[in-house]
Every structure is written in structure tokens, then in C-alpha cells.
Motif scaffolding. Structure first.
Motif, PDB file in Angstrom:
ATOM      1  N   CYS A 296       8.830 -16.578  14.469  1.00 14.93           N
ATOM      2  CA  CYS A 296       8.655 -16.465  13.020  1.00 14.93           C
ATOM      3  C   CYS A 296       9.967 -16.798  12.321  1.00 14.93           C
ATOM      4  N   GLY A 310       3.089 -12.755  12.425  1.00 20.27           N
ATOM      5  CA  GLY A 310       3.210 -13.740  13.475  1.00 20.27           C
ATOM      6  C   GLY A 310       2.153 -13.607  14.555  1.00 20.27           C
ATOM      7  N   ARG A 314       5.628 -17.990   8.674  1.00 18.23           N
ATOM      8  CA  ARG A 314       6.789 -18.242   7.838  1.00 18.23           C
ATOM      9  C   ARG A 314       6.650 -17.464   6.537  1.00 18.23           C
TER      10      ARG A 314
END
Length: 447
Positions: A296, A310, A314
């Protein structure tokens, strides 16, 4: 804060030619922020009355970066780089009316600790120099001390063999009363091989008038200066090692510490779990008990307790995740608030949005927030269900408890509890697929 008022002067005027870069040396990034940001953070720990940054090469860029990191800091220009003494003298007009102690730091020396600075600020001597015991003193200036304190600073090129055997070296960092600084700095000369005005010459001037000079020592690693790309890489490695150790000591689980990258201001609560290959950009707060799964990238975001992120997610600036929120793989969040219990499983972009509690966002959902000129917001109420592959064309509102059909393009507000479907009716053409493929193959053969 020290009992005596403190002002900090940060020297950041050098070009840093050994970096082989058009970028001012102090703007090269370390721990996710420009190098000078570490000096600013250290200065901030003293709660100073004033922070002054002396800029020179690339002054406009340095000023912009400094004001983003420390809006209250003031910038002064050293138009010609004529030495450290000359640089500090440029700051004196901004200290008009200030009474207290001035501490001189360097924008390319990022690791001086808060305890060391506190020792400098609270020392009772009239002038204090920060020194360190060097494993390999090399060409550092040497600090000559006696029972009376600091006698003098001898540059390597001026030192005899006896002086060069001294391991106590000069870091360049100095603290002294502003009245003494004003009195002595005008008496510095540039009568040396480099033709520069050296701040270190203040020691000799002060001793000549029976002022008390002394030394505060620190670990050598605190005084690490950065002059080359190789030194910058080594400093990054040292910063990351320290940040990882600090996180572990504070009760954070790092599944594979060597693959997690921190920024200067990363804040992670105890019992948070961080998977491998996670990158923290500036401005990230992860509360206790949250989990960041592998691969991530996070920047400028806040993740509440119990949230999971995750893998391969992002979070961009302005992302705010409430408690028990789940953000899954290949999801991007930007400038959006997700209230408690929201689920965004996979393959989704939420930008400029607010999602109410316990809403489910289906795979492939996109908030179409940019019209080519302006950004627009999407509002989604609590307990809504957004079907997979929904395009939410902002500005638009989906009410509480509402639903959207999979594959819909939503261009109008959806009232509470309503089902919105915005897609073309499916039409089937019997046998057309076979005939179309035959035609295409014939066309290919004729080429």
C-alpha cells in the motif's frame, strides 16, 4: 521549552555542488520531506520565539518549501556565500528586539536530536559548541578543551600533529546569547585561505574577552552532514532504520520491517499491524488497532482504529477512514471521508466524496469528479449500496439506504431508499456474433 527565550537560525544557502543537481541541496528529500524539514522539526521542539532560514542558491524554491513545512518561519537571503559567519549576520536584522539565546543549525545536518538541542539551549555558558567523538576524525575541525571549558576550535589544515590526535570534533552547531552574537559577529574577518567569515572564529573572540565557552557532546550519527548522493542514500537508510526501530518499540507490528518506508511525521498507534512493502508518505496517521496490508502507498491521510487497508491500495491526501472501514485491493481514495463501517472492496476510485456509515461500494465504482476544469463532490448516504461498475458523475448525491444498479451511470441525485438504474437496455441479435467473426476472418485473409 527552555527557560531562556530561544531563536533558531538555520543555514540553508549552499548550492551543494557535490550533489550534481540543479535542486538546492536542502530540498533533496529525506524521510519523505525536503532535508531542511528535519532541521525545522528539530527547531520546533524548542518552541522558539523565531525560526529564521538563511537561503541563497535557489532561494525562491527554498522559501516555498520552508513555508509549506513551517509557515511562521522567516527567510533571509544570503546573496553571496561568504561563510557561515556572514550567513548568520544576514539573520540579525530579523532578530531586532529579541533577547535570549540563538541556536545555529544547518539545513543539511538532519539528525540532531531534541535532547541534544535542549542541552544546548539550557547550558549556562555564554557560548556553547556541539561536539562529537569521531571514530575517524579525518578533516573535521578539532575542539580543544580544558578544565575551564572550550579553549579554541582548530581547523584541520591549521592543526599540528598533537591537535590532530584529538577525537573531539566540531559539528558547526552553536548556541550563544544574542547580545554576545551582535557584539562579536561584526568583528569577524575573512583573513583566511578561503576568504570567508567563519562562525567558529567567535570562540576565539569570546575567550579573548573572558566569556565562558563550553562544549555539549552528542553521538556522531547526530551530526551526519549530507553533501553527496551517496551520503543522502546512507542518511535515508539510517532514518528508516531509526523509524522502524521506533515503531517496533512503540508497539507497532511490522511484518517485514526492512520493506516498510516511513516519513518524518508518520504517526502509528500501538497494536497497529503493517504488512510488507508499505510506503508512508508525509502526513499519515494510523490509529491503534488498524491494519495496513502489503503493497500500500499512503500519503496525507488518517486511518481510524479497526480499519483495514489493502493490499495494493492507495490513499492520497485528504483521505479520512473511520473506524472499521475496509478499503481493499486496487482501491484509490483521494480527498474523501469514509464513515464508520464503509466497505470498498476492490477496483474503485473515490475522489472528492463523502460516504455515509455502513455503505457498501461495489467493485469498479468511480466518482467522476473532474470535468476538465473544476472538481465536484459526490455525497453518498448511510447504508447505501452502490452496485459494481457504477459511474457517479459529480456533483451528485445518493441518499441514505439507496441503491444503484450494476453498470449504471448516475448523473442525477438519488433520493433516500430509491433504486437508480442508468444503463442502456440489453439487446440480443441471434447468430450475429458468428457471422461477425466469419466476416472479420475473411477480411484478415484478404490482406
Amino acid at each position: 521549552m527552555a527557560e531562556t527565550p530561544v531563536a533558531v537560525v538555520i543555514l540553508a544557502a549552499g548550492q551543494g555542488s557535490r550533489m550534481q543537481s540543479d535542486l538546492p541541496k536542502v530540498l533533496h528529500r529525506l524521510g519523505g520531506v525536503p532535508m531542511v524539514g528535519h532541521a525545522l522539526a528539530a527547531a520546533r521542539s524548542l518552541e522558539p520565539i523565531e525560526i529564521i532560514v538563511v537561503a541563497g542558491h535557489g532561494a525562491d524554491a527554498v522559501e516555498n518549501a520552508v513555508h509549506k513545512l513551517e509557515p511562521e518561519a522567516r527567510i533571509v537571503l544570503q546573496s553571496e556565500q561568504l561563510g557561515t559567519g556572514h550567513a548568520v549576520r544576514q539573520a540579525l536584522p530579523l532578530l531586532e528586539g529579541f533577547e535570549g539565546k540563538v541556536i545555529v543549525l544547518y539545513g543539511d545536518t538532519p539528525f540532531i536530536g531534541e535532547e541534544t538541542l535542549a542541552a544546548l539551549a539550557s547550558h549556562t555558558a555564554d557560548l556553547v559548541v556541539l561536539g562529537f567523538e569521531a571514530e575517524e576524525p579525518g578533516r573535521y575541525g578539532r575542539l580543544v578543551v580544558s578544565e575551564a571549558g572550550l579553549e579554541r576550535i582548530v581547523e584541520y589544515k591549521d592543526a599540528d600533529e598533537a591537535i590532530r590526535l584529538i577525537a573531539l570534533c566540531n559539528s558547526g552547531v552553536m548556541a550563544l546569547d544574542v547580545s554576545l552574537l551582535r557584539r562579536l559577529i561584526v568583528r569577524l574577518t575573512n583573513d583566511n585561505a578561503a576568504g570567508e567569515y567563519y562562525l567558529t572564529d567567535l570562540v576565539e573572540l569570546a575567550r579573548a574577552e573572558d566569556y565562558r565557552c563550553n562544549v555539549v557532546t552528542c553521538d556522531e550519527e547526530e551530526t551526519l552532514g549530507i553533501n553527496t548522493r551517496a551520503e543522502l542514500a546512507a542518511a535515508e537508510a539510517a532514518f528508516q532504520a531509526r523509524a522502524r526501530a521506533g515503531a517496533l518499540d512503540n508497539g507497532v507490528t511490522l511484518s517485514d520491517p526492512g520493506t516498510v518506508w516511513f516519513s518524518l511525521d508518520t504517526a502509528i498507534g500501538r497494536d497497529a499491524v503493517i504488512g510488507q512493502n508499505v510506503v508512508f508518505g508525509p502526513g499519515v496517521t494510523v490509529e491503534s488497532g488498524a491494519e495496513i496490508l502489503p503493497f500500500c502507498h499512503l500519503e496525507g491521510c488518517h486511518i481510524s482504529s479497526g480499519a483495514t487497508v489493502g493490499p495494493f491500495a492507495r490513499l492520497r491526501p485528504g483521505a479520512e477512514l473511520g473506524g472499521e472501514v475496509h478499503v481493499g485491493n486496487f482501491v484509490e481514495i483521494k480527498n474523501a471521508v469514509l464513515d464508520e463501517g464503509v466497505k470498498v472492496g476492490h477496483l474503485t476510485y473515490l475522489g472528492d466524496a463523502h460516504v455515509g456509515e455502513h455503505t457498501n461500494i461495489g467493485a469498479g465504482t468511480i466518482t467522476c469528479n473532474y470535468d476538465g476544469v473544476m472538481k465536484h463532490r459526490t455525497e453518498i448516504g448511510a447504508n447505501a449500496f452502490i452496485g459494481s461498475d457504477t459511474m457517479l458523475v459529480a456533483p451528485v448525491r445518493v441518499g441514505a439506504g439507496a441503491m444503484t444498479g450494476s453498470g449504471s451511470v448516475i448523473t442525477q441525485d438519488v433520493e433516500d431508499g430509491a433504486l437508480a438504474i442508468g444503463r442502456a437496455r440489453q439487446v440480443s441479435k441471434p447468430g450475429l456474433a458468428i457471422r461477425l467473426m466469419q466476416a472479420l476472418r475473411m477480411k484478415k485473409e484478404q490482406r
